[in-house]
Design a protein around this motif. Structure first.
Motif, mmCIF file in Angstrom:
data_model
loop_
_atom_site.group_PDB
_atom_site.id
_atom_site.type_symbol
_atom_site.label_atom_id
_atom_site.label_comp_id
_atom_site.label_asym_id
_atom_site.label_seq_id
_atom_site.Cartn_x
_atom_site.Cartn_y
_atom_site.Cartn_z
ATOM 1 N N ILE A 179 74.373 8.274 39.585
ATOM 2 C CA ILE A 179 72.934 8.085 39.046
ATOM 3 C C ILE A 179 71.672 7.765 40.524
ATOM 4 O O ILE A 179 70.842 8.484 39.831
ATOM 5 C CB ILE A 179 73.037 6.845 37.828
ATOM 6 N N LYS A 180 71.881 7.128 40.932
ATOM 7 C CA LYS A 180 70.811 6.962 41.840
ATOM 8 C C LYS A 180 70.869 8.122 42.946
ATOM 9 O O LYS A 180 69.655 8.672 43.430
ATOM 10 C CB LYS A 180 71.408 5.869 43.138
ATOM 11 N N ALA A 181 72.315 8.619 43.498
ATOM 12 C CA ALA A 181 71.809 10.296 44.351
ATOM 13 C C ALA A 181 71.287 11.186 43.252
ATOM 14 O O ALA A 181 70.248 12.059 43.879
ATOM 15 C CB ALA A 181 73.716 10.620 44.441
ATOM 16 N N LEU A 182 71.734 11.142 41.888
ATOM 17 C CA LEU A 182 71.182 12.226 41.300
ATOM 18 C C LEU A 182 69.954 12.211 41.144
ATOM 19 O O LEU A 182 68.931 13.366 41.413
ATOM 20 C CB LEU A 182 71.584 12.044 40.224
ATOM 21 N N THR A 183 69.275 11.591 40.869
ATOM 22 C CA THR A 183 67.719 10.955 40.147
ATOM 23 C C THR A 183 67.210 10.429 41.997
ATOM 24 O O THR A 183 65.655 11.200 41.755
ATOM 25 C CB THR A 183 67.744 9.406 40.013
ATOM 26 N N CYS A 184 67.379 10.490 43.160
ATOM 27 C CA CYS A 184 67.132 10.473 44.208
ATOM 28 C C CYS A 184 66.791 12.109 44.954
ATOM 29 O O CYS A 184 65.682 12.372 45.240
ATOM 30 C CB CYS A 184 67.985 10.313 45.481
ATOM 31 N N GLU A 185 67.741 12.441 44.187
ATOM 32 C CA GLU A 185 67.522 14.423 44.227
ATOM 33 C C GLU A 185 66.649 14.472 43.566
ATOM 34 O O GLU A 185 66.175 15.406 44.071
ATOM 35 C CB GLU A 185 68.971 15.001 44.217
ATOM 36 N N HIS A 219 85.275 -2.518 36.813
ATOM 37 C CA HIS A 219 83.705 -2.685 37.806
ATOM 38 C C HIS A 219 82.909 -1.639 39.075
ATOM 39 O O HIS A 219 81.929 -1.721 39.171
ATOM 40 C CB HIS A 219 83.465 -4.403 37.690
ATOM 41 N N GLN A 220 84.497 -1.441 39.590
ATOM 42 C CA GLN A 220 84.545 -1.013 40.735
ATOM 43 C C GLN A 220 83.710 0.486 40.036
ATOM 44 O O GLN A 220 83.338 1.628 41.054
ATOM 45 C CB GLN A 220 85.557 -0.962 41.635
ATOM 46 N N ASP A 221 84.660 1.261 39.500
ATOM 47 C CA ASP A 221 83.870 2.326 38.545
ATOM 48 C C ASP A 221 82.286 2.302 37.983
ATOM 49 O O ASP A 221 82.171 3.483 38.115
ATOM 50 C CB ASP A 221 84.763 2.999 37.350
ATOM 51 N N MET A 222 81.985 1.012 37.743
ATOM 52 C CA MET A 222 80.919 1.136 36.683
ATOM 53 C C MET A 222 80.182 1.189 38.651
ATOM 54 O O MET A 222 78.690 2.107 38.070
ATOM 55 C CB MET A 222 80.870 -0.594 36.411
ATOM 56 N N HIS A 223 80.135 0.607 39.480
ATOM 57 C CA HIS A 223 79.551 1.099 40.588
ATOM 58 C C HIS A 223 79.368 2.449 41.116
ATOM 59 O O HIS A 223 77.777 3.174 41.852
ATOM 60 C CB HIS A 223 79.619 -0.287 42.231
ATOM 61 N N TYR A 224 80.461 2.773 40.550
ATOM 62 C CA TYR A 224 80.974 4.170 41.247
ATOM 63 C C TYR A 224 79.955 5.106 40.168
ATOM 64 O O TYR A 224 78.928 5.825 40.720
ATOM 65 C CB TYR A 224 82.461 4.747 41.010
ATOM 66 N N ARG A 225 79.841 5.441 39.088
ATOM 67 C CA ARG A 225 78.282 5.814 37.849
ATOM 68 C C ARG A 225 77.851 5.232 38.658
ATOM 69 O O ARG A 225 76.078 6.118 38.850
ATOM 70 C CB ARG A 225 79.489 5.396 36.364
ATOM 71 N N CYS A 226 76.823 3.897 38.428
ATOM 72 C CA CYS A 226 75.534 3.731 39.057
ATOM 73 C C CYS A 226 75.279 4.363 40.343
ATOM 74 O O CYS A 226 74.046 5.431 40.637
ATOM 75 C CB CYS A 226 75.375 2.194 39.382
ATOM 76 N N ARG A 227 75.877 4.380 41.362
ATOM 77 C CA ARG A 227 76.031 5.408 42.082
ATOM 78 C C ARG A 227 75.249 6.842 42.019
ATOM 79 O O ARG A 227 74.753 7.822 42.868
ATOM 80 C CB ARG A 227 77.004 5.559 43.582
ATOM 81 N N ARG A 260 69.010 -1.824 37.499
ATOM 82 C CA ARG A 260 67.787 -0.611 37.646
ATOM 83 C C ARG A 260 68.393 0.745 37.547
ATOM 84 O O ARG A 260 67.048 1.562 37.677
ATOM 85 C CB ARG A 260 69.013 -0.091 39.352
ATOM 86 N N CYS A 261 69.184 1.089 37.527
ATOM 87 C CA CYS A 261 69.854 3.315 37.222
ATOM 88 C C CYS A 261 69.362 2.941 35.573
ATOM 89 O O CYS A 261 68.073 3.822 35.374
ATOM 90 C CB CYS A 261 71.297 2.695 36.709
#
Length: 895
Positions: free
Chosen positions: A374-380, A364-372, A311-312
């Motif tokens: 990306i999603k937040a930045l792209t959404c904005e 993998h929890q850290d990976m989800h953080y990085r993906c969050r 998705r990212c």
């Protein structure tokens, strides 16, 4: 043996896993000590010529973030050629991430090297990647790299260490395969780590002699590479003594601690006599050394991480990058630093132990953080972009009309059913009810295109008195109406539609007709869909008459493996869903779409059981749990495929879930997508490998597109919007796509929970009957549509005049031309368009842009110009060779 014409290079280095059995900060703590020791050792021992930093540059950033005071000393050693850096930013996986991500990784590695004042190490160093994709030599060539070193994927028992690796388009790399035994740490383990255990000098000599002679027996060249570059190793001064001992024991031999690329340059003279390997390198291991294992089940581990990553990648490459250019060309403002930051988060998720899903839970929890992030930045960024575009639409405070603005991120025009949530103000005055007692009031409205045509729509859901987000800090309460209508979208641009009340007509605005032809059947222009009583479905292609029945059932078996490996217990039970209770519903039906709901109550063992000292070993429990699987199966107007959205409520442990599609097509091979291309794999498995330590498996990793054809060229494809990266083809004609594996074991722990993937998991994919004229590129375009979707915005109180349709960039021509990204160039002076052709034939087309062209330059992947392209005022022609990856630098003419 006469050694007078022999030359030995010893490679001193380290392989650095940025995160794996420790989280990133744990490995960085050790990294700081190792790099400090390397710097001090090289400064104090000028006779030690060179140390190799694993082909990665991210480790330098990680180090200097803690010890910035060491930058000058580190830089000097790099500029003096005593520490080799690049070409990578981090060492990624080659099969799971996109081709564009691989290119960005190398571009960022090159950028970091330039920050240190040097060119990257021009060597394709992929020492520890779990299998190799077919287009990797072409990608390396695109960065001026024509020599490589690889681990895994080939075997000493079947392949010599030096060979030529060729991509489908003919690109080649002269490649060295490291020894099966401990790979890039062979000399480390055979000699360096054993020296302290030798009681006499003679024992040391004998140990070194055996290591050298063993490698000479393996090699097919007069030039040898001994590797001391094991995981997380410091620099070893002992290599200097080893060199002296080898000179003494092998008179006339030349030996040095050196650069592996110099070894490859010497082997170049033998190129014509070397064997050629073509395409993907995915051979399983013969030996019993676990270091050499291909680890072919990483495609199905940590589905949630892979779905997040896919998705990212789409958000950055198909939305953020091109619409940054779109906004700028329309006079808006978007800062490139946001794109760079998003890519930084993305690339740091791509080390092979991370994206492959074989690390501890914390990683993998850290990976989800990085993906969050990306999603937040792209959404904005997209919200801001839409607001900047919408602010140009004329409004009238007395108008009650709403304009829907639909954005298409792909460079191909699309005509398809789109779904949007229209926000109506709570005070919207035009309502009607189908019941005279007014049990449910519905807003009366129609949707009109720019030609003045009313567009029929599905009204699927109404949410009243809900919070709606418009832009920035603007929130309002209102009603959200979920509707689907047929939209004609310009390539990489925006089209507008008017939501209005037909004042001169009846107050009711309903569309009664639908695509359903029965309680369990539906039909559009191309397909007939039937939902069977057991929850599977049947597809009929109306043009060819082909019928595929029994599609989409589930099989579940036991899992005692880990992130690397699927391991089934001897005492296993494989469960098939076709006998499970299921519920079939029509969830939505209208002129644009018919959606069936299929809920399967699949009863499976609850967990794996094992008790030491008890006669029975690993086995699936007698206690069961219901695995509830709910699918929305949609047939849309104008579509040649069925779209499926599935939710699995996973309450069980230690199991693997697959979905199965019986194609009925008997053939020896099937096709899957890979970065920038496709690969053809054999159906079934190679039984001749049964006595290997790692036998061949049915499953292979892919990029989400799997297709099987018969001799006529007709067939069936399963196309994932993201997350699904493993599939198999069986001799009976079935395709099986692995949904996920739930496992307890993580590396060097006593077990952790996250790998079991408890809770709700979502899947989005399409099932498409294939006609003989369908190219693989056309299937890739379907995946891009599924993954990218659309973005919509809404302008209230709009004047009825629709703004002009807008298109930033359009590609027409052969449908085998696939799109990777349209983004700012590395130097910021141009726009980069990257395309590829997965077919073994040429593809021709045309690019049209909305701005005047100054120049168009065909370039390498590293953006080095190759050839000036002819162009007109705003378009140029394309001709992509077979399996070619093409990069174009596009320069806008300034006013």
């Amino acid at each position: 043996m006469d050694y007078s014409n022999k030359h030995i290079y010893i490679m001193s280095g380290t392989h650095w896993d940025r995160e794996w059995y420790r989280p990133f900060q744990g490995f960085r703590y050790k990294l700081v000590k190792i790099i400090t020791q390397v710097i001090e050792t090289l400064e104090q021992h000028p006779e030690f010529p060179v140390f190799t930093m694993d082909g990665q540059t991210v480790v330098l950033e990680d180090y200097l973030a803690i010890r910035p005071e060491m930058r000058e000393r580190l830089t000097k050693l790099i500029q003096d050629g005593r520490i080799l850096i690049g070409p990578w930013y981090c060492m990624p996986d080659e099969q799971i991430i996109s081709g564009e991500s691989i290119v960005k990784n190398l571009l960022r590695g090159q950028e970091v090297c330039h920050e240190f004042g040097v060119e990257p190490w021009k060597y394709g160093y992929i020492c520890d990647i779990f299998g190799h994709a077919s287009q990797t030599p072409q990608i390396f060539n695109g960065f001026g790299i024509d020599k490589a070193l690889m681990g895994r994927g080939l075997n000493d028992g079947k392949n010599p260490p030096h060979f030529v690796w060729r991509s489908p388009n003919g690109s080649e790399c002269l490649t060295f395969k490291v020894p099966d035994w401990m790979l890039y740490g062979d000399f480390t383990c055979r000699v360096i780590l054993m020296l302290d255990g030798c009681s006499t000098e003679e024992e040391k000599d004998e140990m070194i002699r055996k290591a050298v002679e063993e490698e000479f027996r393996r090699t097919n060249s007069d030039t040898l590479l001994l590797m001391d570059a094991l995981d997380h190793m410091p620099i070893h001064l002992e290599l200097l003594d080893c060199c002296e001992r080898i000179r003494r024991m092998f008179p006339g031999i030349r030996i040095e601690i050196g650069n592996a690329i110099d070894m490859a340059k010497e082997v170049e003279a033998q190129r014509e006599s070397l064997p050629v390997e073509t395409g993907s390198l995915l051979h399983t291991t013969i030996t019993d050394n676990p270091a050499q294992r291909l680890i072919s089940f990483c495609g199905s581990s940590r589905y949630d991480v892979k779905q997040d990553n896919d998705r990212c990648e789409t958000l950055i490459d198909k939305w953020l990058a091109p619409f940054m250019l779109y906004t700028r060309l329309h006079g808006g403002v978007m800062y490139e630093g946001f794109l760079k930051k998003a890519n930084e988060y993305l690339l740091k998720n791509h080390p092979h132990d991370s994206i492959c899903g074989c690390s501890i839970d914390e990683v993998h929890q850290d990976m989800h953080y990085r993906c969050r992030q990306i999603k937040a930045l792209t959404c904005e960024a997209l919200t801001d972009m839409k607001h900047q575009m919408d602010s140009k639409v004329e409004t009238d405070p007395d108008s009650q009309e709403i304009i829907i603005r639909v954005y298409n991120p792909l460079p191909f025009a699309r005509k398809e059913a789109v779904t949007v949530e229209i926000p109506f103000p709570a005070e919207y005055p035009h309502k009607f009810s189908d019941n005279p007692h007014l049990f449910e009031m519905v807003n009366a409205f129609r949707i009109r295109d720019r030609q003045g045509n009313d567009l029929p729509y599905n009204l699927s859901e109404i949410r009243t008195n809900t919070q709606t987000h418009w832009y920035e800090e603007k929130y309002r309460r209102g009603d959200l109406y979920t509707v689907s209508f047929m939209a004609e979208l310009p390539a990489m641009g925006c089209e507008s539609y008017e939501v209005y009340f037909p004042k001169k007509e009846s107050v009711a605005t309903r569309y009664r007709s639908g695509l359903a032809t029965g309680f369990q059947t539906a039909e559009n222009e191309y397909l007939k869909l039937k939902i069977n009583d057991n929850g599977t479905f049947c597809l009929t292609d109306k043009e060819t008459g082909r019928v595929n029945d029994g599609l989409l059932y589930y099989v579940d078996d036991g899992e005692i493996g880990d992130g690397w490996n699927h391991v089934k217990p001897v005492d296993d039970r494989l469960c098939v869903s076709k006998g499970s209770p299921c519920r079939v519903e029509i969830l939505d039906d209208g002129p644009v779409c018919c959606t069936f709901g299929v809920t399967t109550q699949f009863q499976i063992p609850k967990k794996m059981e094992y008790q030491k000292g008890v006669a029975r070993g690993y086995h699936r429990s007698e206690e069961t749990e219901v695995l509830e699987i709910t699918s929305r199966i949609s047939l849309k107007s104008g579509s040649r495929y069925v779209e499926v959205e599935t939710e699995v409520n996973n309450l069980s442990c230690d199991h693997r879930l697959r979905m199965v599609f019986p194609t009925g097509f008997q053939s020896d091979s099937y096709l899957v997508s890979q970065p920038f291309g496709m690969a053809e794999f054999a159906v079934g498995r190679d039984a001749s490998t049964d006595d290997y330590n790692e036998p061949d498996e049915y499953e292979n990793i892919n990029r989400g597109v799997v297709a099987k054809r018969d001799g006529t060229g007709e067939g069936l494809a399963v196309i994932s919007a993201g997350g699904l990266h493993e599939a198999a083809a069986f001799p009976d004609g079935s395709l099986a796509v692995t949904m996920f594996r739930g496992f307890f074991k993580t590396v060097y722990t006593n077990g952790q929970l996250d790998g079991q993937l408890p809770g709700k998991l979502t899947f989005h994919f399409a099932v498409m009957p294939l006609r003989k004229e369908d190219s693989f590129g056309a299937l890739q375009r379907v995946q891009d549509v599924l993954a990218a979707g659309i973005e919509a915005s809404f302008v209230q109180n709009a004047k009825p005049e629709l703004p002009a349709a807008e298109s930033l960039l359009s590609i027409t021509g052969d449908d085998s031309i696939c799109y990777s990204t349209f983004a700012p160039s590395a130097d910021g002076n141009a726009m980069v368009l990257r395309l590829y052709n997965p077919e073994p034939r040429k593809a021709q087309g045309k690019v049209t842009v909305c701005f005047p062209l100054e120049r168009v330059v065909k370039a390498r992947l590293d953006e080095v110009p190759v050839e000036e392209m002819e162009h007109s005022a705003n378009e140029f022609s394309l001709c992509l060779g077979e399996s070619e990856i093409a990069t174009y630098l596009i320069y806008q003419k300034k006013n």
